[in-house]
Motif scaffolding. Sequence first.
Motif, PDB file in Angstrom:
ATOM      1  N   THR A  37       0.759  -1.318   0.148  1.00 47.81           N
ATOM      2  CA  THR A  37      -0.071  -0.013   0.004  1.00 47.81           C
ATOM      3  C   THR A  37       0.847   1.263  -0.059  1.00 47.81           C
ATOM      4  OG1 THR A  37      -1.491  -1.074   1.277  1.00 47.81           O
ATOM      5  CG2 THR A  37      -1.989   1.245   1.323  1.00 47.81           C
ATOM      6  N   LEU A  38       1.970   1.304   0.846  1.00 52.07           N
ATOM      7  CA  LEU A  38       2.680   2.317   1.033  1.00 52.07           C
ATOM      8  C   LEU A  38       3.888   2.617   0.037  1.00 52.07           C
ATOM      9  CD1 LEU A  38       2.486   2.929   4.775  1.00 52.07           C
ATOM     10  CD2 LEU A  38       0.920   4.000   2.950  1.00 52.07           C
ATOM     11  N   TYR A  39       4.391   1.489  -0.494  1.00 49.81           N
ATOM     12  CA  TYR A  39       5.498   1.550  -1.427  1.00 49.81           C
ATOM     13  C   TYR A  39       5.225   2.707  -2.533  1.00 49.81           C
ATOM     14  CZ  TYR A  39       9.120   0.310  -4.746  1.00 49.81           C
ATOM     15  OH  TYR A  39       9.855   0.155  -5.840  1.00 49.81           O
ATOM     16  N   PRO A  40       4.115   2.598  -3.205  1.00 52.03           N
ATOM     17  CA  PRO A  40       4.147   3.583  -4.252  1.00 52.03           C
ATOM     18  C   PRO A  40       4.216   4.776  -3.877  1.00 52.03           C
ATOM     19  CG  PRO A  40       2.429   1.909  -4.398  1.00 52.03           C
ATOM     20  CD  PRO A  40       3.163   1.672  -3.198  1.00 52.03           C
ATOM     21  N   LEU A  41       3.570   5.134  -2.817  1.00 54.35           N
ATOM     22  CA  LEU A  41       3.523   6.714  -2.223  1.00 54.35           C
ATOM     23  C   LEU A  41       5.019   6.914  -1.719  1.00 54.35           C
ATOM     24  CD1 LEU A  41       1.871   8.487  -0.920  1.00 54.35           C
ATOM     25  CD2 LEU A  41       1.458   7.596   1.301  1.00 54.35           C
ATOM     26  N   ALA A  42       5.720   6.022  -1.308  1.00 58.93           N
ATOM     27  CA  ALA A  42       6.926   6.440  -0.773  1.00 58.93           C
ATOM     28  C   ALA A  42       7.954   6.620  -1.813  1.00 58.93           C
ATOM     29  CB  ALA A  42       7.554   5.078  -0.160  1.00 58.93           C
ATOM     30  N   LEU A  43       7.993   5.769  -3.001  1.00 58.68           N
ATOM     31  CA  LEU A  43       8.635   6.040  -4.039  1.00 58.68           C
ATOM     32  C   LEU A  43       8.204   7.438  -4.837  1.00 58.68           C
ATOM     33  CD1 LEU A  43      10.683   4.210  -5.523  1.00 58.68           C
ATOM     34  CD2 LEU A  43       8.809   3.601  -7.023  1.00 58.68           C
ATOM     35  N   ASP A  44       6.950   7.792  -4.902  1.00 59.94           N
ATOM     36  CA  ASP A  44       6.593   9.041  -5.432  1.00 59.94           C
ATOM     37  C   ASP A  44       6.950  10.091  -4.733  1.00 59.94           C
ATOM     38  OD1 ASP A  44       5.056  10.821  -6.786  1.00 59.94           O
ATOM     39  OD2 ASP A  44       3.334  10.511  -5.932  1.00 59.94           O
ATOM     40  N   ILE A  45       6.817  10.222  -3.357  1.00 55.61           N
ATOM     41  CA  ILE A  45       7.648  11.234  -2.360  1.00 55.61           C
ATOM     42  C   ILE A  45       9.029  11.311  -2.714  1.00 55.61           C
ATOM     43  CG2 ILE A  45       7.825  11.999  -0.152  1.00 55.61           C
ATOM     44  CD1 ILE A  45       5.103  10.520   0.463  1.00 55.61           C
ATOM     45  N   LEU A  46       9.590  10.165  -2.724  1.00 53.86           N
ATOM     46  CA  LEU A  46      11.231  10.349  -2.937  1.00 53.86           C
ATOM     47  C   LEU A  46      11.664  10.839  -4.267  1.00 53.86           C
ATOM     48  CD1 LEU A  46      12.003   7.061  -0.924  1.00 53.86           C
ATOM     49  CD2 LEU A  46      12.399   9.445  -0.109  1.00 53.86           C
ATOM     50  N   GLY A  47      10.770  10.911  -5.143  1.00 52.38           N
ATOM     51  CA  GLY A  47      10.838  11.577  -6.467  1.00 52.38           C
ATOM     52  C   GLY A  47      11.240  10.513  -7.330  1.00 52.38           C
ATOM     53  N   GLY A  48      10.780   9.173  -6.983  1.00 46.11           N
ATOM     54  CA  GLY A  48      11.051   8.085  -7.989  1.00 46.11           C
ATOM     55  C   GLY A  48      10.023   7.697  -8.893  1.00 46.11           C
ATOM     56  N   ALA A  49       9.846   6.839  -9.441  1.00 44.73           N
ATOM     57  CA  ALA A  49       8.799   6.878 -10.575  1.00 44.73           C
ATOM     58  C   ALA A  49       7.520   6.467 -10.064  1.00 44.73           C
ATOM     59  CB  ALA A  49       9.322   5.502 -11.443  1.00 44.73           C
ATOM     60  N   LYS A  50       6.405   6.637 -10.862  1.00 47.88           N
ATOM     61  CA  LYS A  50       5.219   6.365 -10.372  1.00 47.88           C
ATOM     62  C   LYS A  50       4.734   5.114 -10.811  1.00 47.88           C
ATOM     63  CE  LYS A  50       3.467  10.917 -10.223  1.00 47.88           C
ATOM     64  NZ  LYS A  50       2.534  11.359  -9.348  1.00 47.88           N
ATOM     65  N   VAL A  51       4.559   4.258  -9.787  1.00 48.04           N
ATOM     66  CA  VAL A  51       4.318   2.799  -9.824  1.00 48.04           C
ATOM     67  C   VAL A  51       2.828   2.499  -9.168  1.00 48.04           C
ATOM     68  CG1 VAL A  51       6.512   2.001  -9.941  1.00 48.04           C
ATOM     69  CG2 VAL A  51       5.313   2.096  -7.866  1.00 48.04           C
ATOM     70  N   SER A  52       2.252   1.462  -9.818  1.00 50.14           N
ATOM     71  CA  SER A  52       1.064   1.194  -9.154  1.00 50.14           C
ATOM     72  C   SER A  52       1.515  -0.433  -8.549  1.00 50.14           C
ATOM     73  CB  SER A  52      -0.389   1.369  -9.824  1.00 50.14           C
ATOM     74  OG  SER A  52      -0.483   0.222 -10.552  1.00 50.14           O
ATOM     75  N   VAL A  53       0.846  -0.709  -7.291  1.00 46.75           N
ATOM     76  CA  VAL A  53       1.026  -1.987  -7.021  1.00 46.75           C
ATOM     77  C   VAL A  53      -0.252  -2.638  -6.937  1.00 46.75           C
ATOM     78  CG1 VAL A  53       1.632  -3.527  -4.853  1.00 46.75           C
ATOM     79  CG2 VAL A  53       3.141  -1.641  -5.379  1.00 46.75           C
ATOM     80  N   GLY A  54      -0.372  -3.700  -7.682  1.00 50.31           N
ATOM     81  CA  GLY A  54      -1.859  -4.083  -7.900  1.00 50.31           C
ATOM     82  C   GLY A  54      -1.981  -5.909  -7.636  1.00 50.31           C
ATOM     83  N   PRO A  55      -2.978  -6.464  -7.962  1.00 47.43           N
ATOM     84  CA  PRO A  55      -3.275  -7.605  -7.917  1.00 47.43           C
ATOM     85  C   PRO A  55      -2.025  -8.714  -8.070  1.00 47.43           C
ATOM     86  CG  PRO A  55      -5.063  -6.867  -8.858  1.00 47.43           C
ATOM     87  CD  PRO A  55      -3.975  -5.545  -8.936  1.00 47.43           C
ATOM     88  N   PRO A  56      -1.169  -8.302  -9.093  1.00 48.10           N
ATOM     89  CA  PRO A  56      -0.200  -9.518  -9.125  1.00 48.10           C
ATOM     90  C   PRO A  56       0.767  -9.631  -8.285  1.00 48.10           C
ATOM     91  CG  PRO A  56      -0.412  -8.136 -11.173  1.00 48.10           C
ATOM     92  CD  PRO A  56      -1.402  -7.583 -10.316  1.00 48.10           C
ATOM     93  N   PHE A  57       1.009  -8.416  -7.470  1.00 47.21           N
ATOM     94  CA  PHE A  57       2.011  -8.346  -6.237  1.00 47.21           C
ATOM     95  C   PHE A  57       1.333  -9.275  -5.189  1.00 47.21           C
ATOM     96  CE2 PHE A  57       2.648  -6.579  -2.082  1.00 47.21           C
ATOM     97  CZ  PHE A  57       4.040  -6.788  -1.920  1.00 47.21           C
ATOM     98  N   TYR A  58       0.047  -9.015  -4.836  1.00 45.65           N
ATOM     99  CA  TYR A  58      -0.588  -9.763  -4.082  1.00 45.65           C
ATOM    100  C   TYR A  58      -0.658 -11.273  -4.187  1.00 45.65           C
ATOM    101  CZ  TYR A  58      -1.249  -5.013  -2.155  1.00 45.65           C
ATOM    102  OH  TYR A  58      -0.790  -3.805  -1.597  1.00 45.65           O
ATOM    103  N   ALA A  59      -0.967 -11.561  -5.363  1.00 50.93           N
ATOM    104  CA  ALA A  59      -0.987 -12.900  -6.040  1.00 50.93           C
ATOM    105  C   ALA A  59       0.268 -13.605  -5.611  1.00 50.93           C
ATOM    106  CB  ALA A  59      -1.552 -12.989  -7.421  1.00 50.93           C
ATOM    107  N   ALA A  60       1.645 -12.848  -5.822  1.00 50.05           N
ATOM    108  CA  ALA A  60       2.729 -13.523  -5.795  1.00 50.05           C
ATOM    109  C   ALA A  60       3.149 -13.439  -4.272  1.00 50.05           C
ATOM    110  CB  ALA A  60       3.753 -12.687  -6.651  1.00 50.05           C
ATOM    111  N   THR A  61       2.670 -12.641  -3.297  1.00 55.07           N
ATOM    112  CA  THR A  61       3.047 -12.579  -2.082  1.00 55.07           C
ATOM    113  C   THR A  61       1.976 -13.019  -1.012  1.00 55.07           C
ATOM    114  OG1 THR A  61       2.540 -10.393  -1.824  1.00 55.07           O
ATOM    115  CG2 THR A  61       4.631 -10.815  -2.496  1.00 55.07           C
ATOM    116  N   PHE A  62       0.881 -12.288  -1.031  1.00 53.78           N
ATOM    117  CA  PHE A  62      -0.149 -12.610  -0.040  1.00 53.78           C
ATOM    118  C   PHE A  62      -0.814 -13.960  -0.045  1.00 53.78           C
ATOM    119  CE2 PHE A  62      -4.307 -12.078   2.060  1.00 53.78           C
ATOM    120  CZ  PHE A  62      -4.177 -11.424   2.993  1.00 53.78           C
ATOM    121  N   ILE A  63      -1.038 -14.542  -1.203  1.00 50.69           N
ATOM    122  CA  ILE A  63      -1.811 -15.456  -1.408  1.00 50.69           C
ATOM    123  C   ILE A  63      -0.693 -16.715  -0.969  1.00 50.69           C
ATOM    124  CG2 ILE A  63      -2.836 -16.955  -2.911  1.00 50.69           C
ATOM    125  CD1 ILE A  63      -4.078 -14.655  -4.297  1.00 50.69           C
TER     126      ILE A  63
END
Lengths: 659, 179
Positions: A369-395
């Motif tokens: 949830t917070l990684y995209p926000l952190a990256l954005d604030i640190l001036g990095g790329a705009k990313v979105s973390v969606g279902p593939p991330f959770y399918a690979a980790t959470f599940i």
Amino acid sequence: MIPEIGHYALVLALLLAVAQGTLPLFGAARRDPGMMAVGRSAALAQLLFVGLAFAALVHCYVVSDFSIVNVVRNSHSAKPLLYKISGAWGNHEGSMLLWTLILALFGAAVAGFGNNLPDTLRARTLAIQGLIGVGFLAFILFTSNPFARLDVAPPNGEDLNPLLQDPGLAFHPPLLYLGYVGFSVTFSFAIAALIEGRVDAAWARWVRPWTLAAWCFLTLGIALGSWWAYYELGWGGFWFWDPVENASLMPWLLGTALLHSAIVTEKRDALKSWTVLLALLAFSLSLLGTFLVRSGVLTSVHAFAQDPARGMFILAFLALVTGGGLGLYAWRAPTLAPGGLFAPVSREGGLIFNNLLLATLTLTVFLGTLYPLALDILGGAKVSVGPPFYAATFIPLSFPLLLAVAIGPLLAWKRGDLGQALKQLRAVGAIAIVVGFVAAWSADQHRAMVAVAAAIAAWMVLGSLRDLAVRIRLFSSPPADSMRRLAGLPRATLGMTIAHTSLGLMVAGILGVSVWQVETIVAMKIGDTIDHAGYRVTLDDVRALRGPNFAAERGKLSFRDGATHVVTLEPERRLYNVQRRQTTEAAIRTTVFADLYATLGDSDGKGTWTVRLYFNPLAPWIWLGAAFCALGGFVSLTDRRLRVGAPARVRRPLAQPAE
Amino acid sequence: MSNRWLFALPLLMLVIMAGFFGYALTHGARDPADIGAPLVGKVAPVIDLAPLREDGKRLATADWRGHVVVVNFFASWCAPCQVEHPLLLRLSREGVRVQGVNYRNKPDEAKAWLARLGDPYERVGVDPDGKAGVEFGVSGVPETLVIDKAGIVRLHLRRPLTPDDAFARIAPLVKELSK
């Protein structure tokens, strides 16, 4: 006049909250019963005044008082009564008031039902509850006044977002807040215990009903929101890993961990500082959710009131509450006496395994949830973390946790025998493996994952039911005897079985929809017939109709299986008059094993409509499972153990009239 | 002693997080909904897509060299695409070379849609699984890009076109780049 009364009631409530937050603390330190007693009366009076303010706001909505900014922005005179009422909390200011009302409700409940608590613990708990109230009341009064007036009242309002004009969404926020805010009580209890420097079995038992209640409401609230997304957003999905959904999932995961770790504290006087930490963090994550939704730091379908000033206020409040709690924790927790010892393989060990995984799952969601926000604030790329991330980790991370659900309850306290437990589950395991193979065989892709998930679902359901069957000696003694044993089972055990079984059903439901969903999107003319999931589907008719504040087209789709008519679904597409927004009203036919789901899309104006049809196997189990999970919690709440220790109150035999 | 510090760890994490959020709220007018247009000024990604129409030609970046093109991502299931469609038709009539990428769409539905609404596209490539969309970094449909003769992306609009977008921005830009 009435809005001013509401506003004034809030000011009074704030003053009462200040009294509730300070005097009982001093009283408890000085052992002054008079000052400690202030906590109870202040908590009850606070409920009265916040309730008055809330009633005033609802009144403004019901009578459509368009001199109030909040009503103008979120209501309209043609809106049905239910949505006039629910409109009161369908916006930032009103929902904060609802939040505060529920906070006051819980405070009053502790004051009213906390007769079995030691005076100092109750006083301190109520004081912390009061201090949290100070923060929220100040937030409402200084940044988000729901009673602000307009100079010239417009003739009508701007209406409520049509997506929110729905029975599911009318009750989603109250249930969710009952969960979020319910954790404030465990938070207050944890702080009070840290101040007293005493966390023991009695404390864990006092906190348990509050944790359980909050957890049940949160479960229902999340499930209702997900169900709403399923039938209202019109594309058959039910969970989107949206940041705000995640914000509600995190306290739920940690709350679940807390429910389990508190058992260890209660039965074995161990895991104390961990349980206290969970109690602090569950509420902190609830506050974090509030911050994410209302501060404008991230974008989401749920985000509202994007105002940095409010964001700073909530952030400061979050830092103060959580920081105060965790600071106290850092200072006092090391002094908590360690409790009983136990072997790694034991009931305690199983519950620690549960906690480790639940904490890891929470962390996974937190990072996602917070990684995209952190990256954005640190001036990095705009990313979105969606279902593939959770399918690979959470599940995959959740699999060992779910596997352990059937094993844990079979382990003995202190020292368990894993081999013995697994031996008992041999038959269940064999069936689960067969189910896994059958599922993999019928799936098109991700077969390994599907096999594991299906086997786990079967394992959980059958394992939990087997445990229950053994406990009540089903089949090995006469049915009447089994029924008697079932009735005599501790409610906590019964609740656990219900919750674990339903969790298995939920896993099956999620798997069913994810793997075997059939989707058909077609353009149809009236009279056209197509094939969908084994049915012949005919578009019989599309009619125009008018609702109270919308115009709609309603399609009529008849489903036939061979020659027999199965069902007629009537999906609608509505255009709301004021906001000119469209909503889809899916038509769903639910049977035990599947949903038939239809929505009506755009027409080309020449007699062709886009029609979306879904066949969602096992979909009903997702929400039934969640509802039964909560039911298990409520059943456990009726366990007499949770009331033992209360002084036996002798009532006069005649029923008392309600006051 | 070291054990004691462990209990302060949650507090430390909170301080870091709160500092972070505080910074995020106070520094800069950050619009979380704006995901920017990182491709602008860079060479357009290489794609080579099968044609939508049986008799059509492949849609390939290589074929755009020496021309100014407008690349539009669309799908028949996307209502805003239908709204901006007349503007693309007008641009195409005015001589702008509009290329279409049919994003996550069934070819039959896309063909029927174009037959009904008119076809502004010089070529249409199919992108059934959204891979070209990933290459171009689109976040949804419709999105529209302007690419110059050297293959450099000059404009990337992540929204349905408005008449101003089409005739006050895209058309003049294409004209200027074509000189």
